[in-house]
Motif scaffolding. Sequence first.
Motif, PDB file in Angstrom:
ATOM      1  N   ARG A  23       0.866  -1.179   0.000  1.00 21.87           N
ATOM      2  CA  ARG A  23       0.000   0.000   0.000  1.00 21.87           C
ATOM      3  C   ARG A  23       0.901   1.227   0.000  1.00 21.87           C
ATOM      4  NH1 ARG A  23      -3.090  -0.204   4.984  1.00 21.87           N
ATOM      5  NH2 ARG A  23      -4.001  -2.037   4.020  1.00 21.87           N
ATOM      6  N   VAL A  24       0.672   2.132  -0.938  1.00 26.59           N
ATOM      7  CA  VAL A  24       1.449   3.365  -1.015  1.00 26.59           C
ATOM      8  C   VAL A  24       0.499   4.550  -1.074  1.00 26.59           C
ATOM      9  CG1 VAL A  24       3.445   2.304  -2.140  1.00 26.59           C
ATOM     10  CG2 VAL A  24       1.643   3.253  -3.549  1.00 26.59           C
ATOM     11  N   GLN A  25       0.981   5.691  -0.630  1.00 25.55           N
ATOM     12  CA  GLN A  25       0.195   6.915  -0.695  1.00 25.55           C
ATOM     13  C   GLN A  25       0.989   7.971  -1.423  1.00 25.55           C
ATOM     14  OE1 GLN A  25      -0.650   7.271   3.606  1.00 25.55           O
ATOM     15  NE2 GLN A  25      -2.801   7.347   2.970  1.00 25.55           N
ATOM     16  N   ILE A  52      -6.820   2.023  -6.883  1.00 27.30           N
ATOM     17  CA  ILE A  52      -6.463   3.413  -6.588  1.00 27.30           C
ATOM     18  C   ILE A  52      -7.667   4.111  -5.969  1.00 27.30           C
ATOM     19  CG2 ILE A  52      -5.740   5.610  -7.586  1.00 27.30           C
ATOM     20  CD1 ILE A  52      -4.465   3.960  -9.876  1.00 27.30           C
ATOM     21  N   ASP A  53      -7.443   4.726  -4.814  1.00 25.00           N
ATOM     22  CA  ASP A  53      -8.483   5.504  -4.144  1.00 25.00           C
ATOM     23  C   ASP A  53      -8.083   6.976  -4.236  1.00 25.00           C
ATOM     24  OD1 ASP A  53     -10.257   6.804  -2.475  1.00 25.00           O
ATOM     25  OD2 ASP A  53     -10.085   5.354  -0.847  1.00 25.00           O
ATOM     26  N   ALA A  54      -8.757   7.706  -5.111  1.00 19.04           N
ATOM     27  CA  ALA A  54      -8.399   9.110  -5.353  1.00 19.04           C
ATOM     28  C   ALA A  54      -8.636   9.981  -4.123  1.00 19.04           C
ATOM     29  CB  ALA A  54      -9.198   9.653  -6.534  1.00 19.04           C
ATOM     30  N   THR A  55      -9.617   9.631  -3.297  1.00 21.74           N
ATOM     31  CA  THR A  55      -9.928  10.436  -2.120  1.00 21.74           C
ATOM     32  C   THR A  55      -8.788  10.420  -1.116  1.00 21.74           C
ATOM     33  OG1 THR A  55     -12.261   9.898  -2.420  1.00 21.74           O
ATOM     34  CG2 THR A  55     -11.625  10.816  -0.291  1.00 21.74           C
ATOM     35  N   SER A  56      -8.290   9.228  -0.804  1.00 24.47           N
ATOM     36  CA  SER A  56      -7.217   9.111   0.191  1.00 24.47           C
ATOM     37  C   SER A  56      -5.829   9.125  -0.448  1.00 24.47           C
ATOM     38  CB  SER A  56      -7.379   7.819   0.992  1.00 24.47           C
ATOM     39  OG  SER A  56      -7.205   6.696   0.143  1.00 24.47           O
ATOM     40  N   LYS A  57      -5.791   9.161  -1.789  1.00 21.14           N
ATOM     41  CA  LYS A  57      -4.529   9.117  -2.540  1.00 21.14           C
ATOM     42  C   LYS A  57      -3.730   7.867  -2.168  1.00 21.14           C
ATOM     43  CE  LYS A  57      -4.343  14.085  -2.981  1.00 21.14           C
ATOM     44  NZ  LYS A  57      -3.676  15.306  -2.622  1.00 21.14           N
ATOM     45  N   GLU A  58      -4.465   6.762  -1.975  1.00 25.04           N
ATOM     46  CA  GLU A  58      -3.850   5.506  -1.588  1.00 25.04           C
ATOM     47  C   GLU A  58      -3.983   4.489  -2.718  1.00 25.04           C
ATOM     48  OE1 GLU A  58      -3.980   3.876   2.620  1.00 25.04           O
ATOM     49  OE2 GLU A  58      -5.508   2.681   1.590  1.00 25.04           O
ATOM     50  N   THR A  59      -2.924   3.769  -2.969  1.00 29.72           N
ATOM     51  CA  THR A  59      -2.906   2.735  -3.996  1.00 29.72           C
ATOM     52  C   THR A  59      -2.499   1.426  -3.346  1.00 29.72           C
ATOM     53  OG1 THR A  59      -2.294   4.343  -5.688  1.00 29.72           O
ATOM     54  CG2 THR A  59      -1.893   2.039  -6.204  1.00 29.72           C
ATOM     55  N   GLN A  60      -3.264   0.362  -3.625  1.00 27.44           N
ATOM     56  CA  GLN A  60      -2.952  -0.965  -3.114  1.00 27.44           C
ATOM     57  C   GLN A  60      -2.702  -1.896  -4.297  1.00 27.44           C
ATOM     58  OE1 GLN A  60      -5.445  -2.564   0.070  1.00 27.44           O
ATOM     59  NE2 GLN A  60      -6.611  -0.649  -0.010  1.00 27.44           N
ATOM     60  N   CYS A  61      -1.835  -2.871  -4.097  1.00 30.22           N
ATOM     61  CA  CYS A  61      -1.578  -3.858  -5.132  1.00 30.22           C
ATOM     62  C   CYS A  61      -0.955  -5.097  -4.519  1.00 30.22           C
ATOM     63  CB  CYS A  61      -0.664  -3.296  -6.219  1.00 30.22           C
ATOM     64  SG  CYS A  61       1.010  -2.962  -5.647  1.00 30.22           S
ATOM     65  N   LEU A  62      -0.860  -6.135  -5.331  1.00 30.92           N
ATOM     66  CA  LEU A  62      -0.166  -7.349  -4.942  1.00 30.92           C
ATOM     67  C   LEU A  62       1.031  -7.479  -5.870  1.00 30.92           C
ATOM     68  CD1 LEU A  62      -0.192  -9.860  -3.100  1.00 30.92           C
ATOM     69  CD2 LEU A  62      -1.327 -11.057  -4.971  1.00 30.92           C
ATOM     70  N   ALA A  63       2.212  -7.345  -5.309  1.00 34.72           N
ATOM     71  CA  ALA A  63       3.452  -7.498  -6.079  1.00 34.72           C
ATOM     72  C   ALA A  63       3.968  -8.914  -5.825  1.00 34.72           C
ATOM     73  CB  ALA A  63       4.486  -6.477  -5.642  1.00 34.72           C
TER      74      ALA A  63
END
Length: 87
Positions: A23-25, A52-63
């Motif tokens: 998770r990155v912001q 991608i959640d534009a409101t919280s500017k948070e991006t989640q992924c599975l690497a």
Amino acid sequence: ISLIKPQPEQRKEFYAEVPIQIRVQGQYHDVGRFFDDLAHLERIVSVDGVQIDATSKETQCLATTFRFLDEAETNEVAASAKKGAKK
């Protein structure tokens, strides 16, 4: 980076997949630079399930990265496969 959470390793015939929840912001371009940095690592990294959640500017992924199994691990996988085939 607000979260790096390794998931259980998944062994295949001669390699293992090592999934990591991330998770990155940051702003759009910051996240783009993060993914570009991943692309330039010395090992292969596959990125899936990007949210991608534009409101919280948070991006989640599975690497997911990969590693070769050593001889003992390869033998364990083969033995396990033989046991599964007999049942």
